[in-house]
Enzyme design. Structure first.
Site, PDB file in Angstrom:
ATOM      1  N   CYS A 205      23.246  -4.459  35.962  1.00 40.64           N
ATOM      2  CA  CYS A 205      22.948  -5.561  36.869  1.00 40.64           C
ATOM      3  C   CYS A 205      21.468  -5.523  37.286  1.00 40.64           C
ATOM      4  O   CYS A 205      20.596  -5.711  36.450  1.00 40.64           O
ATOM      5  CB  CYS A 205      23.890  -5.546  38.069  1.00 40.64           C
ATOM      6  SG  CYS A 205      23.914  -7.109  38.981  1.00 40.64           S
TER       7      CYS A 205
ATOM      8  N   HIS B 170      28.758  -6.019  35.267  1.00 39.32           N
ATOM      9  CA  HIS B 170      29.129  -4.700  35.792  1.00 39.32           C
ATOM     10  C   HIS B 170      30.242  -4.106  34.927  1.00 39.32           C
ATOM     11  O   HIS B 170      31.419  -4.453  35.117  1.00 39.32           O
ATOM     12  CB  HIS B 170      29.628  -4.815  37.230  1.00 39.32           C
ATOM     13  CG  HIS B 170      28.572  -5.112  38.229  1.00 39.32           C
ATOM     14  ND1 HIS B 170      27.869  -4.126  38.879  1.00 39.32           N
ATOM     15  CD2 HIS B 170      28.087  -6.291  38.690  1.00 39.32           C
ATOM     16  CE1 HIS B 170      27.001  -4.672  39.715  1.00 39.32           C
ATOM     17  NE2 HIS B 170      27.108  -5.993  39.615  1.00 39.32           N
TER      18      HIS B 170
ATOM     19  N   GLU C 295      31.530  -1.229  35.197  1.00 36.46           N
ATOM     20  CA  GLU C 295      32.408  -0.429  36.061  1.00 36.46           C
ATOM     21  C   GLU C 295      33.423  -1.295  36.804  1.00 36.46           C
ATOM     22  O   GLU C 295      34.381  -0.772  37.372  1.00 36.46           O
ATOM     23  CB  GLU C 295      31.578   0.395  37.050  1.00 36.46           C
ATOM     24  CG  GLU C 295      31.013  -0.347  38.239  1.00 36.46           C
ATOM     25  CD  GLU C 295      29.780  -1.185  37.959  1.00 36.46           C
ATOM     26  OE1 GLU C 295      29.227  -1.750  38.922  1.00 36.46           O
ATOM     27  OE2 GLU C 295      29.363  -1.277  36.777  1.00 36.46           O
TER      28      GLU C 295
END
Length: 209
Positions: A82, A188, A190
């Site tokens: 990001c 993202h 994650e």
């Protein structure tokens, strides 16, 4: 075994990134000091916030020179996430025109300046389409897979050969980049379920000094 250092420069959602690497059984730690990068095999630069604030934090924390040495001289793999991807650029316009790390030539501009007429920030799931090159970081991730985005600015590359994937949000958004062993994702991983974990595993498997 790979050892992952997640850089804590005060601008990232470190806990979720750490948990994602732990979910793939990686040896990962949050690095609070530049000296902790020495023993790492892979570096991760997460980030949430503005470009100018991010670079100010990296500079004030003594990270820039250390990162430049490990990336440019030693060739350690680096993944920017990001804002962390945006900071890889030459310059960014958010918060005033600010020099970036310069690992991948280009500039970071507001989505509206690029012609986007959809709601900004761009928040939510969006499918990505790989570019013309076959990228190991996207191995076993089908075209059109959704990843989670939260951003108002986009990376404009000097060289399109550095683009790994794009997303469509009214305008083409550079979603993943790579130059040598420096990789970035605008989304993202994650927060992107199984596909995100697979991308992190690909980063460890295919990016080695």
């Amino acid at each position: 075994m790979s050892k992952v250092a997640i850089i804590n420069y005060g601008m990232g959602n470190l806990g979720s990134v750490l948990r994602a690497f732990q979910a793939i059984d990686a040896d990962a730690l949050i690095a609070d000091q530049p000296s902790q990068l020495e023993e790492a095999s892979h570096l991760v630069l997460p980030g949430v916030g503005s470009f100018a604030d991010g670079m100010n934090s990296l500079n004030s924390g003594g990270w820039v020179d250390v990162l430049t040495r490990y990336i440019a001289v030693q060739g350690k793999p680096l993944l920017g996430i990001c804002l962390g991807m945006q900071l890889l650029a030459t310059t960014g316009e958010e918060g005033g025109n600010t020099p970036g790390l310069g690992f991948i030539p280009g500039k970071v501009r507001h989505l509206q300046q690029l012609g986007c007429q959809l709601r900004v920030p761009h928040v939510g799931w969006n499918s990505i389409v790989p570019s013309y090159q076959q990228a190991p970081i996207l191995e076993a991730i089908p075209e059109g897979t959704d990843f989670y985005f939260v951003h108002s600015y986009s990376f404009v590359l000097d060289d399109n050969a550095d683009c790994l994937a794009i997303a469509d949000y009214g305008v083409p958004i550079v979603s993943a980049v790579q130059k040598n062993l420096v990789i970035g994702t605008q989304f993202h991983p994650e927060k992107s379920s199984k596909a995100g974990l697979r991308l992190l595993q690909n980063f460890l498997t295919h990016s080695k000094c």
